[in-house]
Write a protein that holds these residues in place. Structure first.
Motif, PDB file in Angstrom:
ATOM      1  N   ALA A 216      71.369  72.296  49.741  1.00 58.14           N
ATOM      2  CA  ALA A 216      71.221  71.974  51.200  1.00 58.14           C
ATOM      3  C   ALA A 216      71.135  70.799  51.333  1.00 58.14           C
ATOM      4  CB  ALA A 216      70.125  72.831  51.374  1.00 58.14           C
ATOM      5  N   GLU A 217      71.561  70.242  52.485  1.00 56.98           N
ATOM      6  CA  GLU A 217      70.962  68.807  53.019  1.00 56.98           C
ATOM      7  C   GLU A 217      69.717  68.560  53.230  1.00 56.98           C
ATOM      8  OE1 GLU A 217      72.922  66.557  53.840  1.00 56.98           O
ATOM      9  OE2 GLU A 217      74.861  67.353  53.694  1.00 56.98           O
ATOM     10  N   PRO A 218      68.985  67.502  52.556  1.00 57.76           N
ATOM     11  CA  PRO A 218      67.688  67.416  52.981  1.00 57.76           C
ATOM     12  C   PRO A 218      67.000  67.470  54.324  1.00 57.76           C
ATOM     13  CG  PRO A 218      68.691  65.593  51.482  1.00 57.76           C
ATOM     14  CD  PRO A 218      69.733  66.324  51.931  1.00 57.76           C
ATOM     15  N   ARG A 219      66.048  68.216  54.368  1.00 62.11           N
ATOM     16  CA  ARG A 219      65.544  68.475  55.804  1.00 62.11           C
ATOM     17  C   ARG A 219      64.468  67.620  55.936  1.00 62.11           C
ATOM     18  NH1 ARG A 219      66.548  73.295  58.043  1.00 62.11           N
ATOM     19  NH2 ARG A 219      67.730  75.085  56.845  1.00 62.11           N
ATOM     20  N   ILE A 220      65.093  66.312  56.454  1.00 62.55           N
ATOM     21  CA  ILE A 220      64.346  64.884  56.526  1.00 62.55           C
ATOM     22  C   ILE A 220      64.676  64.841  58.144  1.00 62.55           C
ATOM     23  CG2 ILE A 220      63.704  62.675  56.018  1.00 62.55           C
ATOM     24  CD1 ILE A 220      64.899  63.413  53.286  1.00 62.55           C
ATOM     25  N   PRO A 221      63.603  64.427  58.976  1.00 59.70           N
ATOM     26  CA  PRO A 221      63.659  64.252  60.192  1.00 59.70           C
ATOM     27  C   PRO A 221      64.554  63.046  60.442  1.00 59.70           C
ATOM     28  CG  PRO A 221      61.318  64.607  60.009  1.00 59.70           C
ATOM     29  CD  PRO A 221      62.172  64.554  58.606  1.00 59.70           C
TER      30      PRO A 221
END
Length: 326
Positions: A216-221
């Motif tokens: 998954a793509e990193p869930r970073i703002p």
């Protein structure tokens, strides 16, 4: 799966890498792959007006740069080698660029195609741009050529968009973001933060996709990502690039301490001392226990020839963080 290809359309290996990826995807049975093209510049000093490649190759600086691309081979020998590899990938029968072309507007067209029609249209435009450059020997820096490319790819409105400034800032920013995440080679494939640099054989590309399938793509703002990338550019010695990426954060989050401090660092390292001081003085007043801000303000004042004003800040920084006094 989202696969980003960071590449320059005047790079032969980008076109070869595209064909090899397509070979992989023909027999790929994993999750669907969305291919997105991102800009990279292998020749950022290419003139706005294209030069005949035969003339450009007479420039000793160009020759030296090409020697670095293929150590042990002359530029002429390397061109033969690459043309043979391209032919093996079905690119031809005629192969070879005729122009040293600035690729900035071609990258604009590719980026605008994604905004207009998503990945399929963008991929079609990227294909037609590289076909024009390597197979048709056209000048892809010329808007007439790019209008033809856009028409062939099913993006006729692209020519009108290029006539203005659409995509200018976006492409320049993407180039900086590529550098910030460590892209140094065309092409570089990136999936969920994992990278594969170079136009590898299909089996290597397939293994790369397989190893990263499901990540998954990193869930970073987005704001945090932008801040990190801006800081990475500063660490790479590009304070002006850092400030370019920081621009939106300064507009939207100008009161954030981390944003302000990074901007001050970038101003300092780009010799914009007045701006650095204007950021640091209120920052130090608000947070007098921030030893790094005190140190940086002291150094700014020193470089401005204000030694007496700098001294208290430098002493305070050293008292809080002794290593700053060394």
């Amino acid at each position: 799966m989202r696969l980003e290809i960071w590449a320059d359309v005047v790079c032969a290996w980008a076109y070869i890498g595209k064909r090899r990826l397509e070979t992989v995807l023909l027999s790929w049975h994993g999750e669907p792959v969305e291919v997105i093209w991102r800009p990279f510049r292998i020749d950022p000093m290419a003139p706005a007006q294209a030069l005949a490649l035969a003339d450009a190759l007479q420039d000793p600086l160009v020759d030296a740069a090409l020697q670095q691309c293929a150590p042990g081979l002359s530029p002429a020998e390397n061109r033969v080698r690459v043309s043979e590899i391209a032919a093996a990938e079905g690119l031809g029968p005629r192969w070879g660029a005729a122009w040293r072309a600035n690729s900035h507007d071609a990258h604009r067209l590719i980026a605008l195609a994604y905004e207009s029609g998503g990945a399929p249209l963008q991929n079609a435009v990227a294909e037609e741009v590289m076909k024009a450059h390597f197979l048709d020997a056209l000048d892809i820096s010329a808007h007439g050529t790019l209008a033809l490319v856009a028409e062939r790819a099913g993006f006729p409105e692209g020519a009108g968009l290029l006539a203005g400034t659409a995509g200018e800032d976006h492409v320049r920013e993407l180039v900086l973001r590529g550098r910030a995440i460590g892209v140094t080679t065309s092409p570089t494939f990136v999936v969920a933060g994992e990278a594969l640099a170079g136009a590898h054989a299909p089996e290597v590309v397939a293994d790369f996709l397989g190893r990263n399938e499901g990540l998954a793509e990193p869930r970073i703002p987005a704001e945090v990502v932008r801040l990190r990338e801006a800081e990475a550019l500063l660490d790479l010695g590009d304070p002006l690039g850092c400030l370019t990426l920081l621009g939106p954060l300064l507009d939207e989050h100008g009161e954030d301490k981390n944003v302000r401090l990074l901007a001050a660092r970038a101003y300092f390292h780009s010799a914009q001392l007045g701006r650095a001081r204007a950021v640091l003085e209120p920052l130090c007043a608000e947070a007098p226990d921030d030893s790094y801000a005190q140190l940086l303000l002291g150094r700014v004042l020193e470089r401005q020839g204000r030694g007496a004003e700098a001294a208290p800040h430098l002493r305070l920084a050293a008292a809080m963080t002794p290593t700053y006094g060394r």
